[in-house]
Write a protein that holds these residues in place. Structure first.
Motif, mmCIF file in Angstrom:
data_model
loop_
_atom_site.group_PDB
_atom_site.id
_atom_site.type_symbol
_atom_site.label_atom_id
_atom_site.label_comp_id
_atom_site.label_asym_id
_atom_site.label_seq_id
_atom_site.Cartn_x
_atom_site.Cartn_y
_atom_site.Cartn_z
ATOM 1 N N LYS A 141 0.837 -1.211 0.000
ATOM 2 C CA LYS A 141 0.000 0.000 0.000
ATOM 3 C C LYS A 141 0.869 1.259 0.000
ATOM 4 N N LYS A 142 1.981 1.199 0.749
ATOM 5 C CA LYS A 142 2.891 2.352 0.763
ATOM 6 C C LYS A 142 3.581 2.515 -0.586
ATOM 7 N N ILE A 143 3.877 1.385 -1.244
ATOM 8 C CA ILE A 143 4.486 1.451 -2.571
ATOM 9 C C ILE A 143 3.503 2.055 -3.569
ATOM 10 N N GLN A 144 2.220 1.714 -3.445
ATOM 11 C CA GLN A 144 1.206 2.302 -4.326
ATOM 12 C C GLN A 144 1.158 3.821 -4.170
ATOM 13 N N ILE A 145 1.318 4.280 -2.939
ATOM 14 C CA ILE A 145 1.299 5.729 -2.679
ATOM 15 C C ILE A 145 2.459 6.415 -3.385
ATOM 16 N N ILE A 146 3.672 5.849 -3.260
ATOM 17 C CA ILE A 146 4.819 6.519 -3.890
ATOM 18 C C ILE A 146 4.808 6.321 -5.412
ATOM 19 N N LEU A 147 4.147 5.253 -5.899
ATOM 20 C CA LEU A 147 3.996 5.100 -7.350
ATOM 21 C C LEU A 147 3.176 6.255 -7.907
ATOM 22 N N ASN A 148 2.072 6.565 -7.248
ATOM 23 C CA ASN A 148 1.248 7.690 -7.695
ATOM 24 C C ASN A 148 1.963 9.027 -7.508
ATOM 25 N N GLU A 149 2.776 9.115 -6.467
ATOM 26 C CA GLU A 149 3.561 10.338 -6.254
ATOM 27 C C GLU A 149 4.579 10.520 -7.383
ATOM 28 N N ALA A 150 5.246 9.429 -7.783
ATOM 29 C CA ALA A 150 6.196 9.499 -8.898
ATOM 30 C C ALA A 150 5.480 9.867 -10.195
ATOM 31 N N LEU A 151 4.258 9.337 -10.386
ATOM 32 C CA LEU A 151 3.478 9.673 -11.578
ATOM 33 C C LEU A 151 3.058 11.145 -11.555
ATOM 34 N N ASP A 152 2.725 11.661 -10.368
ATOM 35 C CA ASP A 152 2.425 13.096 -10.248
ATOM 36 C C ASP A 152 3.638 13.937 -10.641
ATOM 37 N N ASN A 153 4.816 13.494 -10.198
ATOM 38 C CA ASN A 153 6.045 14.243 -10.481
ATOM 39 C C ASN A 153 6.372 14.239 -11.973
ATOM 40 N N ILE A 154 6.228 13.077 -12.615
ATOM 41 C CA ILE A 154 6.520 13.028 -14.046
ATOM 42 C C ILE A 154 5.454 13.801 -14.832
ATOM 43 N N GLY A 155 4.221 13.816 -14.303
ATOM 44 C CA GLY A 155 3.173 14.618 -14.933
ATOM 45 C C GLY A 155 3.500 16.101 -14.887
ATOM 46 N N SER A 156 3.995 16.563 -13.742
ATOM 47 C CA SER A 156 4.393 17.978 -13.613
ATOM 48 C C SER A 156 5.542 18.302 -14.553
ATOM 49 N N PHE A 157 6.495 17.360 -14.654
ATOM 50 C CA PHE A 157 7.637 17.537 -15.558
ATOM 51 C C PHE A 157 7.133 17.666 -16.998
ATOM 52 N N ARG A 158 6.210 16.780 -17.392
ATOM 53 C CA ARG A 158 5.663 16.824 -18.755
ATOM 54 C C ARG A 158 4.922 18.139 -19.021
ATOM 55 N N ASN A 159 4.203 18.633 -18.012
ATOM 56 C CA ASN A 159 3.486 19.892 -18.177
ATOM 57 C C ASN A 159 4.449 21.051 -18.391
ATOM 58 N N GLN A 160 5.530 21.071 -17.611
ATOM 59 C CA GLN A 160 6.523 22.145 -17.740
ATOM 60 C C GLN A 160 7.186 22.116 -19.123
ATOM 61 N N GLU A 161 7.554 20.905 -19.574
ATOM 62 C CA GLU A 161 8.154 20.788 -20.910
ATOM 63 C C GLU A 161 7.151 21.169 -21.987
ATOM 64 N N GLY A 162 5.886 20.804 -21.780
ATOM 65 C CA GLY A 162 4.847 21.154 -22.742
ATOM 66 C C GLY A 162 4.670 22.659 -22.854
ATOM 67 N N ALA A 163 4.745 23.365 -21.719
ATOM 68 C CA ALA A 163 4.612 24.826 -21.739
ATOM 69 C C ALA A 163 5.747 25.469 -22.540
ATOM 70 N N LYS A 164 6.952 24.929 -22.383
ATOM 71 C CA LYS A 164 8.091 25.461 -23.153
ATOM 72 C C LYS A 164 7.888 25.223 -24.649
ATOM 73 N N LEU A 165 7.409 24.008 -24.992
ATOM 74 C CA LEU A 165 7.166 23.700 -26.403
ATOM 75 C C LEU A 165 6.067 24.588 -26.976
ATOM 76 N N GLN A 166 5.034 24.848 -26.182
ATOM 77 C CA GLN A 166 3.940 25.683 -26.668
ATOM 78 C C GLN A 166 4.432 27.091 -26.985
ATOM 79 N N ASN A 167 5.270 27.641 -26.130
ATOM 80 C CA ASN A 167 5.841 28.967 -26.398
ATOM 81 C C ASN A 167 6.663 28.958 -27.684
ATOM 82 N N ASP A 168 7.417 27.875 -27.887
ATOM 83 C CA ASP A 168 8.230 27.759 -29.101
ATOM 84 C C ASP A 168 7.346 27.646 -30.337
ATOM 85 N N PHE A 169 6.268 26.854 -30.236
ATOM 86 C CA PHE A 169 5.350 26.715 -31.378
ATOM 87 C C PHE A 169 4.707 28.055 -31.731
#
Length: 286
Positions: free
Chosen positions: A127-155
């Motif tokens: 159960k604790k591993i499930q919690i940190i799995l979702n936390e890692a997914l939240d972190n990679i989601g934030s990373f993807r959003n930040q990279e997406g914002a940079k790409l959008q400005n470039d586009f």
């Protein structure tokens, strides 16, 4: 808003006897290409992990790794004493004067010297591993959003560059038409033949109409507007942006084939350069 397929997320939990870390990396891919690396005791949960990641990340070349660092006295391996003793006895028979410590060091490196005990899955730990799995997914989601914002400005910058170049093309159109008319008249004069002026004007109008790029400019403008509109959507739109950029390329290529003017062709080349940079980055959009 657009989201990049490139990202990295990490999370960990400290348990009494071990530290568990989850790392998720993502690169661009046409489909979902998922690789999951789990320690042996969690293998039965691999399908569950895959489903959670697939629902959250949708697409990309994704690698998820779970690491265990033992920080207490817990261990899943024990020395196989009879096997180690047998190895020592055999080596002592070969090398009677060998140091006992050295013999022990060699013996524990031999096959089957350690017994690995299979650890049962602890549901509370999972159960604790499930919690940190979702936390890692939240972190990679934030990373993807930040990279997406940079790409959008470039586009947006490159779309505006294409608009500017298309507007510059318009400034050469009258000059181009006049140059075409003059070139045709000079050609007829060199042939030294009498022509019907009415027929000449009709043919000239027909020829100039074939060089007209107003339709291409209208369609290209619509594609540019649609590209910006699609970027602002909430759904995954990487494939759609790829299709729109292909249509933009068709209109720019047609403008280039009709331009028949050095300065206009230069503008078209610059538009193609901007579009190629857009196409390259679109491949990384979710």
């Amino acid at each position: 808003m657009i989201h990049s397929m490139t990202g990295f997320g990490k999370a960990f939990v400290q348990l009494p006897l071990k530290k568990i870390t989850i790392e998720i990396k993502s690169l661009n891919s046409k489909n979902l290409d998922l690789s999951v690396r789990l320690p042996q005791q969690y293998k039965e949960k691999e399908l569950e992990v895959r489903n959670v990641i697939a629902q959250r990340l949708e697409r990309g070349k994704i690698e998820c790794s779970v690491y265990i660092e033992v920080t207490g006295e817990e261990t899943s391996s024990t020395i196989n004493a009879p096997i180690v003793k047998a190895y020592i006895d055999q080596m002592r028979a070969i090398i009677p004067d060998a140091d006992a410590t050295e013999l022990m060091k060699m013996a524990v490196r031999m096959p089957d010297s350690l017994k690995v005990e299979r650890c049962e899955l602890d549901e509370e730990e999972w159960k604790k591993i499930q919690i940190i799995l979702n936390e890692a997914l939240d972190n990679i989601g934030s990373f993807r959003n930040q990279e997406g914002a940079k790409l959008q400005n470039d586009f947006e910058k490159r779309i505006n560059n294409i608009r500017t170049l298309m507007n510059e093309v318009e400034t050469y159109e009258e000059e181009r038409i006049n140059a075409v008319k003059e070139r045709l008249r000079q050609g007829l004069e060199e042939l030294k033949v009498n022509v019907d002026q009415n027929r000449f004007e009709q043919e000239l109008i027909y020829y100039i109409e074939k060089l007209d790029i107003n339709e291409e400019k209208v369609r290209l403008t619509n594609h540019l507007d649609y590209f910006i509109e699609t970027m602002s959507g909430n759904e995954a739109n990487g494939r759609k942006l790829g299709f729109i950029s292909q249509e933009m390329g068709r209109e720019i290529n047609t403008m280039g084939s009709k331009s028949n003017h050095a300065k206009m062709q230069k503008c078209v080349v610059l538009m193609k350069d901007e579009l190629e940079k857009i196409k390259e980055q679109v491949l990384n959009i979710l």
